[in-house]
Design a protein around this motif. Structure first.
Motif, PDB file in Angstrom:
ATOM      1  N   ARG A  95       8.490   6.575 -11.707  1.00 36.95           N
ATOM      2  CA  ARG A  95       8.632   7.264 -11.158  1.00 36.95           C
ATOM      3  C   ARG A  95       7.730   8.415 -12.678  1.00 36.95           C
TER       4      ARG A  95
ATOM      5  N   ARG B 205      21.716  -1.287  -8.480  1.00 37.93           N
ATOM      6  CA  ARG B 205      21.654  -0.077  -8.341  1.00 37.93           C
ATOM      7  C   ARG B 205      21.156   0.627  -9.993  1.00 37.93           C
TER       8      ARG B 205
ATOM      9  N   GLN C 195      15.765  -2.187   6.294  1.00 41.06           N
ATOM     10  CA  GLN C 195      15.177  -1.301   6.268  1.00 41.06           C
ATOM     11  C   GLN C 195      15.997  -0.269   6.976  1.00 41.06           C
TER      12      GLN C 195
ATOM     13  N   MET D 191      22.252  -2.567   1.276  1.00 36.08           N
ATOM     14  CA  MET D 191      20.778  -3.416   1.051  1.00 36.08           C
ATOM     15  C   MET D 191      21.164  -4.492   0.187  1.00 36.08           C
ATOM     16  N   LEU D 192      22.051  -4.461  -0.742  1.00 27.96           N
ATOM     17  CA  LEU D 192      22.345  -5.352  -1.092  1.00 27.96           C
ATOM     18  C   LEU D 192      22.337  -7.233  -0.571  1.00 27.96           C
TER      19      LEU D 192
ATOM     20  N   ILE E 124      23.019   2.706   0.832  1.00 26.99           N
ATOM     21  CA  ILE E 124      22.008   1.822  -0.429  1.00 26.99           C
ATOM     22  C   ILE E 124      22.589   0.973  -0.502  1.00 26.99           C
TER      23      ILE E 124
ATOM     24  N   TYR F 249      21.566  11.764   2.073  1.00 33.30           N
ATOM     25  CA  TYR F 249      21.140  11.952   1.380  1.00 33.30           C
ATOM     26  C   TYR F 249      20.112  13.202   1.374  1.00 33.30           C
TER      27      TYR F 249
ATOM     28  N   ALA G 185      17.929  -1.308 -10.649  1.00 35.05           N
ATOM     29  CA  ALA G 185      16.328  -0.831 -10.168  1.00 35.05           C
ATOM     30  C   ALA G 185      16.261   0.892 -10.454  1.00 35.05           C
TER      31      ALA G 185
ATOM     32  N   ARG H 227      19.505  15.119  -4.406  1.00 31.78           N
ATOM     33  CA  ARG H 227      20.007  13.637  -4.393  1.00 31.78           C
ATOM     34  C   ARG H 227      20.070  12.742  -5.630  1.00 31.78           C
TER      35      ARG H 227
ATOM     36  N   GLY I  83      19.965   6.287   4.023  1.00 35.29           N
ATOM     37  CA  GLY I  83      20.917   6.637   3.264  1.00 35.29           C
ATOM     38  C   GLY I  83      19.676   7.673   2.681  1.00 35.29           C
ATOM     39  N   MET I  84      18.856   7.594   3.106  1.00 35.34           N
ATOM     40  CA  MET I  84      17.837   8.661   2.797  1.00 35.34           C
ATOM     41  C   MET I  84      18.206  10.330   3.996  1.00 35.34           C
TER      42      MET I  84
ATOM     43  N   GLY J 196      18.269   1.951   4.749  1.00 34.59           N
ATOM     44  CA  GLY J 196      17.144   2.763   3.690  1.00 34.59           C
ATOM     45  C   GLY J 196      17.157   3.944   4.287  1.00 34.59           C
ATOM     46  N   GLY J 197      16.968   4.259   5.396  1.00 36.42           N
ATOM     47  CA  GLY J 197      16.893   5.353   5.907  1.00 36.42           C
ATOM     48  C   GLY J 197      17.539   6.649   6.073  1.00 36.42           C
TER      49      GLY J 197
END
Lengths: 262, 332
Positions: B314, B303, B91, B67-68, B64, B101, B306, B111, B97-98, B94-95
């Protein structure tokens, strides 16, 4: 019709076709570039992936459309020459597409309005007499259906979410609504393309776009602003101040090292 | 096979030093030794669980935060093709990271908890992402060297004893090797480009080389987790073994590119496939690890903003879902 007349007609129509393709390609490129600014900074990981996905599709559409435009132009340019070596007045994207990301509501409103527009445009173009454009539109239409699901479902969540999200979403719509005046304002390029069966007639698309927008806004409990006349249209090369800054950033490397291959 | 539900696990069921726990541990180790996969509901020593949570969450955070520095160049990529490839790459991170987690969540942490630890600064992420991407060549160098080093570290994890982590790694490694090739291709275009582009590539290699070889972590004599992790088959090779392997593969690639690795002592050892390399400046590694690298503050700040700026979004999604539930219940 004499041979010379036919020739002139083809040239005229090629010029219109080039301008039409640039408008579509620039709109996708500029919107994709804006979404690219979000990547890594979205409200949640899922949205980061979603926005990156949209950006990727839009840049992909831009590449197909600009490559085709460059071929029609026939001056030896390619997608990159068009993207990186034109200045703001030569860009003919919708003014709405270049508006800054702002907060997530502003980004989603901009996306939603353009997605709904692209849905109609691409659906019409899918049966274009220009078979290459029809093929590009058919691919883009599938992508745009997903984009619209993404943006419209967010609009509903934001509008029908908390008091704060509702307020932000309403402000976002109020802030950009004037730019929707451009979406269906047909000029000679649109007229010629429609007459030649290349593109759908904008006046035919407007009611469907409008109904789609109303349906989502109703579910989102958001108010549709009153239409206002706004005559400074990006598709004619007349932009807001934001585009120049975006291009400065986007074109930086190509402009600094002209002639280099990357 | 001995299995037990997750919710009845943890320290409570592991009375330290009792005969039961010793038997469970022995059986667990026997399964690991037999190369069986440990699954979420299986009994596992608490220290194994904690080690995995630490490692997998660090790995997820690295994706994650990673990505920066790369996202930094999405808006400035030099061609539309490079732009598209870079967006797709970020992208993918990020996937990754998902999935990671999710893999960590199977060990009983959420998470949200992991992200809180990251934002509070109590969880680590790979130090490499505390270095800046200053030119386009850095995007090439990150792909070539950083993803290259990551693959070297991660391929053995595809055989890790913990099933969900091993399976996540299989998919991740496939994508990473694609990214590494893309990075190398960026470097190749630059190295063979104009003199300015060549210089840009050399400068990126100069800045990324040492941080990349430090990615394998401290030397084996200093590494406090290696021995236990190897017994548990979370780790299959030591830091120094992996570092050597990376250098052996990468040095000829630099030569192919016509770029010079910034290590005066680097040379191929006589009659061996291995390269001898110079002394690593571990004080730099320690400084970055302690938060004093060039971008530690910016990365965490990005982070946090964001997360903070996205809170109302959210909350809106949650509020809308709640309203929908209430409406459905009323209609029923």
């Amino acid at each position: 019709m004499s041979g010379a007349d036919a020739q002139t007609n083809t040239e005229a129509s090629n010029d219109a076709r080039l301008r039409y393709l640039l408008r579509l390609g620039d709109t996708s490129l500029v919107l994709g570039q804006r979404l690219g600014e979000w990547v890594g900074h979205s409200p949640a990981l899922e949205e980061d992936l979603g926005l990156a996905n949209l950006a990727l599709d839009l840049v992909g559409q831009a590449r197909l459309l600009l490559t085709y435009a460059a071929e029609i132009e026939g001056k030896g340019r390619d997608e990159d020459a068009l993207a990186f070596f034109r200045d703001a007045p030569q860009f003919t994207n919708l003014t709405l597409a270049e508006q800054p990301n702002g907060d997530f509501a502003q980004t989603m409103v901009r996306q939603f309005l353009i997605d709904a527009w692209q849905l109609e445009i691409y659906e019409g173009l899918a049966s274009s007499t220009d078979t290459r454009l029809a093929a590009i539109a058919t691919k883009a239409l599938k992508e745009t259906r997903y984009h619209f699901r993404f943006s419209s479902s967010w609009l509903v969540r934001l509008g029908d979410g908390t008091e704060e999200s509702h307020r932000r979403a309403q402000n976002a719509i109020d802030g950009v609504w004037r730019f929707t005046d451009e979406l269906f304002a047909a000029d000679e390029v649109d007229e010629q393309m429609a007459a030649a069966g290349v593109a759908p007639r904008l006046t035919d698309l407007q009611p469907r776009w409008s109904a789609r927008i109303d349906e989502v806004l109703r579910e989102a409990t958001l108010r549709r602003p009153a239409n206002v006349s706004y005559q400074w249209h990006g598709k004619r090369g007349v932009h807001t101040e934001h585009l120049g800054h975006m291009l400065t950033e986007m074109q930086h490397l190509q402009r600094t090292y002209p002639g280099a291959q990357w | 096979m001995y299995t037990q539900a997750l919710d009845s696990l943890g320290k409570d069921c592991l009375p330290g030093g009792s005969a039961d726990s010793a038997a469970l541990e022995a059986r667990f180790q026997a399964r690991v030794d037999a190369d069986e996969k440990i699954e979420p509901k299986d009994w596992m020593p608490d220290a194994y669980r904690q080690t995995l949570i630490r490692q997998i969450s660090q790995h997820a955070h690295s994706e994650i935060v990673g990505m920066l520095p790369e996202g930094n160049w999405i808006t400035r990529a030099p061609t539309l093709r490079r732009k598209a490839v870079l967006i797709a790459k970020v992208q993918d991170e990020g996937g990754h990271g998902m999935y990671l987690y999710s893999a960590a969540e199977t060990l009983g942490i959420s998470r949200e908890q992991m992200i809180e630890q990251l934002l509070a600064g109590t969880a680590k992420y790979s130090s490499i992402f505390n270095y800046p991407t200053l030119t386009w060549a850095d995007i090439g160098a990150v792909g070539w060297l950083v993803d290259g080093a990551a693959i070297m570290n991660q391929i053995p994890i595809c055989r890790c004893s913990y099933g969900p982590y091993a399976r996540a790694m299989v998919r991740i490694c496939k994508e990473e090797s694609f990214h590494q090739r893309q990075g190398f291709e960026i470097m190749l275009a630059l190295a063979r480009g104009t003199p300015e582009q060549h210089q840009m590539a050399q400068d990126a290699l100069n800045r990324w080389w040492w941080p990349s070889i430090m990615m394998f972590g401290p030397s084996d004599t200093e590494s406090k987790h290696t021995a236990q992790s190897m017994r548990w088959k979370i780790k299959r090779f030591t830091n120094d073994e992996l570092r050597q392997k990376f250098i052996d593969i990468t040095a000829p690639q630099a030569e192919f590119l016509g770029l010079r690795i910034p290590d005066a002592q680097l040379r191929k050892e006589e009659g061996s496939e291995h390269y001898h390399f110079g002394t690593i400046d571990w004080s730099e590694f320690q400084a970055v690890l302690k938060g004093n690298g060039p971008c530690n503050r910016e990365r965490l700040e990005a982070r946090r903003s964001a997360h903070d700026d996205g809170r109302w979004v959210r909350e809106a999604a949650a509020a809308h879902a709640e309203k929908q539930r209430a409406r459905t219940a009323k209609a029923a």
